[in-house]
Design a protein around this motif. Sequence first.
Motif, PDB file in Angstrom:
ATOM      1  N   ARG A 250       0.855  -1.184   0.000  1.00 40.72           N
ATOM      2  CA  ARG A 250       0.000   0.000   0.000  1.00 40.72           C
ATOM      3  C   ARG A 250       0.887   1.228   0.000  1.00 40.72           C
ATOM      4  NH1 ARG A 250      -2.428   3.158   4.076  1.00 40.72           N
ATOM      5  NH2 ARG A 250      -1.511   1.798   5.664  1.00 40.72           N
ATOM      6  N   VAL A 251       0.644   2.140  -0.910  1.00 38.89           N
ATOM      7  CA  VAL A 251       1.450   3.354  -1.023  1.00 38.89           C
ATOM      8  C   VAL A 251       0.984   4.374   0.007  1.00 38.89           C
ATOM      9  CG1 VAL A 251       2.129   5.263  -2.525  1.00 38.89           C
ATOM     10  CG2 VAL A 251       1.872   2.958  -3.473  1.00 38.89           C
ATOM     11  N   LEU A 252       1.918   4.825   0.844  1.00 33.82           N
ATOM     12  CA  LEU A 252       1.631   5.883   1.812  1.00 33.82           C
ATOM     13  C   LEU A 252       1.872   7.256   1.225  1.00 33.82           C
ATOM     14  CD1 LEU A 252       3.269   4.415   5.049  1.00 33.82           C
ATOM     15  CD2 LEU A 252       0.915   4.152   4.236  1.00 33.82           C
ATOM     16  N   GLY A 253       2.828   7.376   0.324  1.00 30.29           N
ATOM     17  CA  GLY A 253       3.140   8.676  -0.240  1.00 30.29           C
ATOM     18  C   GLY A 253       4.380   8.620  -1.101  1.00 30.29           C
ATOM     19  N   LEU A 254       4.834   9.792  -1.469  1.00 27.43           N
ATOM     20  CA  LEU A 254       5.995   9.951  -2.327  1.00 27.43           C
ATOM     21  C   LEU A 254       7.010  10.843  -1.634  1.00 27.43           C
ATOM     22  CD1 LEU A 254       7.161   9.680  -5.340  1.00 27.43           C
ATOM     23  CD2 LEU A 254       6.164  11.942  -5.694  1.00 27.43           C
ATOM     24  N   VAL A 255       8.276  10.427  -1.629  1.00 29.33           N
ATOM     25  CA  VAL A 255       9.346  11.297  -1.139  1.00 29.33           C
ATOM     26  C   VAL A 255      10.319  11.566  -2.273  1.00 29.33           C
ATOM     27  CG1 VAL A 255       9.178  10.543   1.268  1.00 29.33           C
ATOM     28  CG2 VAL A 255      10.760   9.374  -0.287  1.00 29.33           C
ATOM     29  N   VAL A 256      10.883  12.762  -2.258  1.00 31.14           N
ATOM     30  CA  VAL A 256      11.883  13.164  -3.243  1.00 31.14           C
ATOM     31  C   VAL A 256      13.174  13.460  -2.502  1.00 31.14           C
ATOM     32  CG1 VAL A 256      12.464  14.760  -5.103  1.00 31.14           C
ATOM     33  CG2 VAL A 256      10.061  14.163  -4.679  1.00 31.14           C
ATOM     34  N   LEU A 257      14.254  12.823  -2.929  1.00 33.26           N
ATOM     35  CA  LEU A 257      15.552  12.995  -2.294  1.00 33.26           C
ATOM     36  C   LEU A 257      16.505  13.706  -3.245  1.00 33.26           C
ATOM     37  CD1 LEU A 257      16.083   9.410  -0.810  1.00 33.26           C
ATOM     38  CD2 LEU A 257      14.885  11.334   0.224  1.00 33.26           C
ATOM     39  N   ASP A 258      17.370  14.536  -2.677  1.00 33.25           N
ATOM     40  CA  ASP A 258      18.413  15.134  -3.500  1.00 33.25           C
ATOM     41  C   ASP A 258      19.572  14.146  -3.624  1.00 33.25           C
ATOM     42  OD1 ASP A 258      20.178  15.334  -1.333  1.00 33.25           O
ATOM     43  OD2 ASP A 258      19.785  17.453  -0.980  1.00 33.25           O
ATOM     44  N   PRO A 259      20.598  14.444  -4.438  1.00 33.66           N
ATOM     45  CA  PRO A 259      21.679  13.476  -4.633  1.00 33.66           C
ATOM     46  C   PRO A 259      22.464  13.129  -3.379  1.00 33.66           C
ATOM     47  CG  PRO A 259      21.635  15.021  -6.444  1.00 33.66           C
ATOM     48  CD  PRO A 259      20.682  15.548  -5.416  1.00 33.66           C
ATOM     49  N   GLN A 260      22.337  13.920  -2.318  1.00 37.06           N
ATOM     50  CA  GLN A 260      22.981  13.581  -1.046  1.00 37.06           C
ATOM     51  C   GLN A 260      22.054  12.776  -0.131  1.00 37.06           C
ATOM     52  OE1 GLN A 260      23.890  16.626  -2.623  1.00 37.06           O
ATOM     53  NE2 GLN A 260      25.670  15.356  -3.053  1.00 37.06           N
ATOM     54  N   GLY A 261      20.866  12.434  -0.603  1.00 33.28           N
ATOM     55  CA  GLY A 261      19.952  11.650   0.197  1.00 33.28           C
ATOM     56  C   GLY A 261      19.094  12.462   1.139  1.00 33.28           C
ATOM     57  N   ARG A 262      19.104  13.803   1.014  1.00 38.75           N
ATOM     58  CA  ARG A 262      18.262  14.643   1.868  1.00 38.75           C
ATOM     59  C   ARG A 262      16.845  14.693   1.315  1.00 38.75           C
ATOM     60  NH1 ARG A 262      22.429  19.628   1.657  1.00 38.75           N
ATOM     61  NH2 ARG A 262      22.124  19.068  -0.521  1.00 38.75           N
ATOM     62  N   VAL A 263      15.861  14.695   2.205  1.00 37.10           N
ATOM     63  CA  VAL A 263      14.472  14.740   1.780  1.00 37.10           C
ATOM     64  C   VAL A 263      14.119  16.167   1.370  1.00 37.10           C
ATOM     65  CG1 VAL A 263      12.073  14.461   2.492  1.00 37.10           C
ATOM     66  CG2 VAL A 263      13.786  12.793   3.244  1.00 37.10           C
ATOM     67  N   LEU A 264      13.773  16.344   0.089  1.00 35.83           N
ATOM     68  CA  LEU A 264      13.336  17.640  -0.410  1.00 35.83           C
ATOM     69  C   LEU A 264      11.826  17.806  -0.302  1.00 35.83           C
ATOM     70  CD1 LEU A 264      15.417  18.070  -3.697  1.00 35.83           C
ATOM     71  CD2 LEU A 264      15.704  19.334  -1.566  1.00 35.83           C
ATOM     72  N   ARG A 266       7.896  15.575   0.670  1.00 36.50           N
ATOM     73  CA  ARG A 266       7.099  14.404   1.008  1.00 36.50           C
ATOM     74  C   ARG A 266       5.646  14.735   0.746  1.00 36.50           C
ATOM     75  NH1 ARG A 266       9.101  15.961   5.937  1.00 36.50           N
ATOM     76  NH2 ARG A 266      10.604  14.268   5.915  1.00 36.50           N
ATOM     77  N   THR A 267       4.957  13.867   0.038  1.00 33.03           N
ATOM     78  CA  THR A 267       3.565  14.092  -0.315  1.00 33.03           C
ATOM     79  C   THR A 267       2.778  12.821  -0.041  1.00 33.03           C
ATOM     80  OG1 THR A 267       4.237  15.598  -2.079  1.00 33.03           O
ATOM     81  CG2 THR A 267       1.981  14.795  -2.151  1.00 33.03           C
ATOM     82  N   ALA A 268       1.685  12.957   0.672  1.00 28.73           N
ATOM     83  CA  ALA A 268       0.900  11.791   1.044  1.00 28.73           C
ATOM     84  C   ALA A 268       0.053  11.293  -0.106  1.00 28.73           C
ATOM     85  CB  ALA A 268       0.006  12.132   2.235  1.00 28.73           C
ATOM     86  N   MET A 269      -0.189  10.011  -0.136  1.00 19.94           N
ATOM     87  CA  MET A 269      -1.117   9.409  -1.085  1.00 19.94           C
ATOM     88  C   MET A 269      -2.533   9.769  -0.656  1.00 19.94           C
ATOM     89  SD  MET A 269      -1.333   7.326  -3.745  1.00 19.94           S
ATOM     90  CE  MET A 269      -2.684   6.460  -4.562  1.00 19.94           C
ATOM     91  N   PRO A 270      -3.329  10.336  -1.569  1.00 14.93           N
ATOM     92  CA  PRO A 270      -4.712  10.651  -1.180  1.00 14.93           C
ATOM     93  C   PRO A 270      -5.514   9.389  -0.931  1.00 14.93           C
ATOM     94  CG  PRO A 270      -4.377  11.008  -3.526  1.00 14.93           C
ATOM     95  CD  PRO A 270      -3.025  10.725  -2.945  1.00 14.93           C
ATOM     96  N   ASP A 271      -6.426   9.466   0.008  1.00  9.48           N
ATOM     97  CA  ASP A 271      -7.260   8.307   0.327  1.00  9.48           C
ATOM     98  C   ASP A 271      -8.193   7.977  -0.851  1.00  9.48           C
ATOM     99  OD1 ASP A 271      -6.122   8.126   2.817  1.00  9.48           O
ATOM    100  OD2 ASP A 271      -7.585   9.470   3.726  1.00  9.48           O
TER     101      ASP A 271
END
Length: 271
Positions: A250-264, A266-271
């Motif tokens: 089950r998908v909770l959401g989407l995260v986007v990381l920069d090339p150093q692995g830092r979280v740029l 986070r967006t939740a999956m809509p119900d």
Amino acid sequence: MVMHPFVEPTSFLRRALQALCLGCVAMATAHAQLPQAADLAALEQQGYVPLDRIATPLLAVANQLQQPDVARVVLYSGRMELPAAQQRDAQALQSNDQFVRHDALQRLMPLLEARARQVASATGFLVPVRAALGPYDFQRHRFALSLQLRLQPAHALRGYFCAGAYAQDRYARLSACVQPTNWDRGSLAFEYVVADDERAAEAFHSEFQRHQFGFFLVVTRDGALRGAPRPPLTYGYFPRTRVAEVQPVRVLGLVVLDPQGRVLSRTAMPD
């Protein structure tokens, strides 16, 4: 994720990435499901294991590593995911000399067993996806965002993430795959990036093209590992790979990381 030289993202870039959403509707209740973390290391500490060519087969065979053939196939198939110092040992697993193969396997087993424990006890997983921006919509002030599961090999099955193998004969390999139950390429979730200012939109497009961001679906298990679908699904070239087990998630959401692995973002999956 491969690391590259990186320029600190502009404040606009951070704001734009934070706008990845379904229609830019606030989803505060859904965000509570997502892990709160500043970087990839923190996500892993919370039990979210990135899936790659070693971790994915372990969904099916984490408890079967005492079988040398299974361990060798997992390690050799995923050799490029190993630290550089261990890649030579993984290559030796294909040696014609049984003693060379045995010694290499013994050196690699502690690393593989540690990965297996991570997978077996995981809170959830990070499934890589490929991201592409469409043309800028000057009327709606946004980019269309296209996501698709990042598969190994690239010519693989719609709706499945498959990577690595845990068994192989002359004609085919066996792979465990992940299948989201609430997201696919046709899903409306995460469909665009908002950029109200056109100059800022141009800057964002340039940054997106220059940097290799990591896009990951944050998922949790949605039921038990199940057997191969019927009719059998295969992908790749020779030897072809057959889907042997599927882990629904089950998908909770989407995260986007920069090339150093830092979280740029986070967006939740809509119900």
